[in-house]
Design an enzyme around this catalytic site. Sequence first.
Site, PDB file in Angstrom:
ATOM      1  CB  THR A   1      48.261  34.144 -31.224  1.00  0.00           C
ATOM      2  OG1 THR A   1      47.106  33.684 -30.539  1.00  0.00           O
ATOM      3  CG2 THR A   1      48.138  33.845 -32.708  1.00  0.00           C
ATOM      4  CG  ASP A   2      51.503  37.682 -28.334  1.00  0.00           C
ATOM      5  OD1 ASP A   2      50.457  38.077 -28.891  1.00  0.00           O
ATOM      6  OD2 ASP A   2      52.601  38.244 -28.489  1.00  0.00           O
ATOM      7  CB  ALA A   3      47.968  38.433 -24.313  1.00  0.00           C
ATOM      8  N   GLY A   4      48.344  39.429 -27.473  1.00  0.00           N
ATOM      9  CA  GLY A   4      48.094  40.488 -28.443  1.00  0.00           C
ATOM     10  C   GLY A   4      47.630  39.974 -29.797  1.00  0.00           C
TER      11      GLY A   4
ATOM     12  CB  ILE B   1      51.514  39.096 -32.471  1.00  0.00           C
ATOM     13  CG1 ILE B   1      50.845  40.408 -32.879  1.00  0.00           C
ATOM     14  CG2 ILE B   1      52.812  38.888 -33.219  1.00  0.00           C
ATOM     15  CD1 ILE B   1      51.638  41.643 -32.510  1.00  0.00           C
TER      16      ILE B   1
END
Length: 144
Positions: free
Chosen positions: A28-31, A33
């Site tokens: 996942t990314d920082a968000g 997602i």
Amino acid sequence: MLFDILPAAGKFFGTVFAFPIRVYYEDTDAGGIVYYANYLKFAERCRTEFIRALGCSDQQKALEEDKCGFTVRHVEVDYKAPAVLDDALVVTAEMRDVKGAAAVMHQEVYRGEQLLAVIDVKLAYINLAKKRPVRIPEEIISKL
């Protein structure tokens, strides 16, 4: 027994191969997602297991014997909806078009019945030593 555990395996449903994947924090990314490029990693794992399920599990031996293999020539991805941490996904792979030295692998990523991404991968079958396309052998085509 502790050491009898096998890695995840996919399954053929007709001509469609399905492979389970779990989304981990690293995906996942920082968000929160799934990072867009990781869908390509998921698709690659599915294609690898697709080949293994066809009975071509000793890939190193195959490379040593005929020095040929598939390489990605072009990829198109259409992202429909995001996957998030801890999602259980199914990635599919289906060979759609095989001609000469080229093939197209159609792949989809699902969370349950929801389609998250559509991936079309154009593959070239090449002589690995010469880096030149060669005709896909009939024995491989017959397995597809």
